[in-house]
Write a protein that holds these residues in place. Structure first.
Motif, PDB file in Angstrom:
ATOM      1  N   UNK A  39       0.855  -1.184   0.000  1.00  0.00           N
ATOM      2  CA  UNK A  39       0.000   0.000   0.000  1.00  0.00           C
ATOM      3  C   UNK A  39       0.885   1.226   0.000  1.00  0.00           C
ATOM      4  N   UNK A  40       0.677   2.096  -0.947  1.00  0.00           N
ATOM      5  CA  UNK A  40       1.442   3.332  -1.007  1.00  0.00           C
ATOM      6  C   UNK A  40       0.677   4.424  -0.252  1.00  0.00           C
ATOM      7  N   UNK A  41       0.244   5.478  -0.917  1.00  0.00           N
ATOM      8  CA  UNK A  41      -0.468   6.548  -0.217  1.00  0.00           C
ATOM      9  C   UNK A  41      -1.869   6.108   0.210  1.00  0.00           C
ATOM     10  N   UNK A  42      -2.303   6.619   1.359  1.00  0.00           N
ATOM     11  CA  UNK A  42      -3.677   6.440   1.829  1.00  0.00           C
ATOM     12  C   UNK A  42      -4.205   7.823   2.188  1.00  0.00           C
ATOM     13  N   UNK A  43      -5.477   8.058   1.925  1.00  0.00           N
ATOM     14  CA  UNK A  43      -5.977   9.398   2.180  1.00  0.00           C
ATOM     15  C   UNK A  43      -7.478   9.471   2.306  1.00  0.00           C
ATOM     16  N   UNK A  44      -7.934  10.706   2.492  1.00  0.00           N
ATOM     17  CA  UNK A  44      -9.363  10.982   2.663  1.00  0.00           C
ATOM     18  C   UNK A  44      -9.793  12.127   1.752  1.00  0.00           C
ATOM     19  N   UNK A  85      -1.588   6.337  10.059  1.00  0.00           N
ATOM     20  CA  UNK A  85      -1.813   5.009   9.509  1.00  0.00           C
ATOM     21  C   UNK A  85      -1.079   3.967  10.331  1.00  0.00           C
ATOM     22  N   UNK A  86      -1.628   2.764  10.281  1.00  0.00           N
ATOM     23  CA  UNK A  86      -1.012   1.598  10.913  1.00  0.00           C
ATOM     24  C   UNK A  86      -0.732   0.615   9.788  1.00  0.00           C
ATOM     25  N   UNK A  87       0.512   0.566   9.352  1.00  0.00           N
ATOM     26  CA  UNK A  87       0.855  -0.280   8.206  1.00  0.00           C
ATOM     27  C   UNK A  87       0.650  -1.767   8.499  1.00  0.00           C
ATOM     28  N   UNK A  88       0.798  -2.156   9.740  1.00  0.00           N
ATOM     29  CA  UNK A  88       0.602  -3.565  10.093  1.00  0.00           C
ATOM     30  C   UNK A  88      -0.860  -3.980   9.948  1.00  0.00           C
ATOM     31  N   UNK A  89      -1.763  -3.009  10.107  1.00  0.00           N
ATOM     32  CA  UNK A  89      -3.199  -3.294  10.015  1.00  0.00           C
ATOM     33  C   UNK A  89      -3.793  -2.818   8.692  1.00  0.00           C
ATOM     34  N   UNK A  90      -2.966  -2.267   7.809  1.00  0.00           N
ATOM     35  CA  UNK A  90      -3.461  -1.725   6.530  1.00  0.00           C
ATOM     36  C   UNK A  90      -4.604  -0.746   6.760  1.00  0.00           C
ATOM     37  N   UNK A  91      -4.448   0.107   7.744  1.00  0.00           N
ATOM     38  CA  UNK A  91      -5.524   0.998   8.156  1.00  0.00           C
ATOM     39  C   UNK A  91      -5.038   2.443   8.217  1.00  0.00           C
TER      40      UNK A  91
END
Length: 120
Positions: A31-36, A71-77
């Motif tokens: 997963x690269x960028x995550x956003x809203x 973000x929590x990369x371990x939870x993909x959240x």
């Protein structure tokens, strides 16, 4: 199949706080960028905040100093902590992410949206 599922929306009084969550699931390689983003009734969908894989962030001017993305990369959240909420923050909030599924190229995904209403 990759999915983004948001949670945490609701009704809050002006000045209040809410925390949104968005969990990515499926056969995910990275997963690269995550956003809203958010979309108020009758308006276009607007950028709110984004966080890259290593933690750098960007915010819309309208939410800077009030919202915090993490973000929590371990939870993909990814999370959006919203404080000092205003009636103009009322909108459907959408999670957005650049995800590479197993054996696939990097693609952009959207969640189904969660309603945030700020009203007394």
């Amino acid at each position: 199949q990759v999915q983004l599922v948001e949670s945490g929306g609701g009704l809050v009084q002006p000045g209040g706080s809410l925390r949104l969550s968005c969990a990515a699931s499926g056969s995910i390689s990275s997963i690269e960028a995550m956003g809203w983003y958010r979309q108020a009734p009758g308006k276009q969908r607007d950028f709110v905040a984004r966080i890259r894989r290593l933690g750098s962030t960007n915010y819309a001017d309208s939410v800077k100093d009030r919202f915090t993305i993490s973000r929590d990369n371990a939870k993909n959240t990814v999370y959006l902590q919203m404080s000092s909420l205003k009636p103009e923050d009322t909108a459907v909030y959408y999670c957005n992410s650049d995800i590479r599924a197993t054996n696939d190229r990097l693609r952009n995904y959207w969640g189904q949206g969660t309603q945030v209403s700020v009203s007394s």
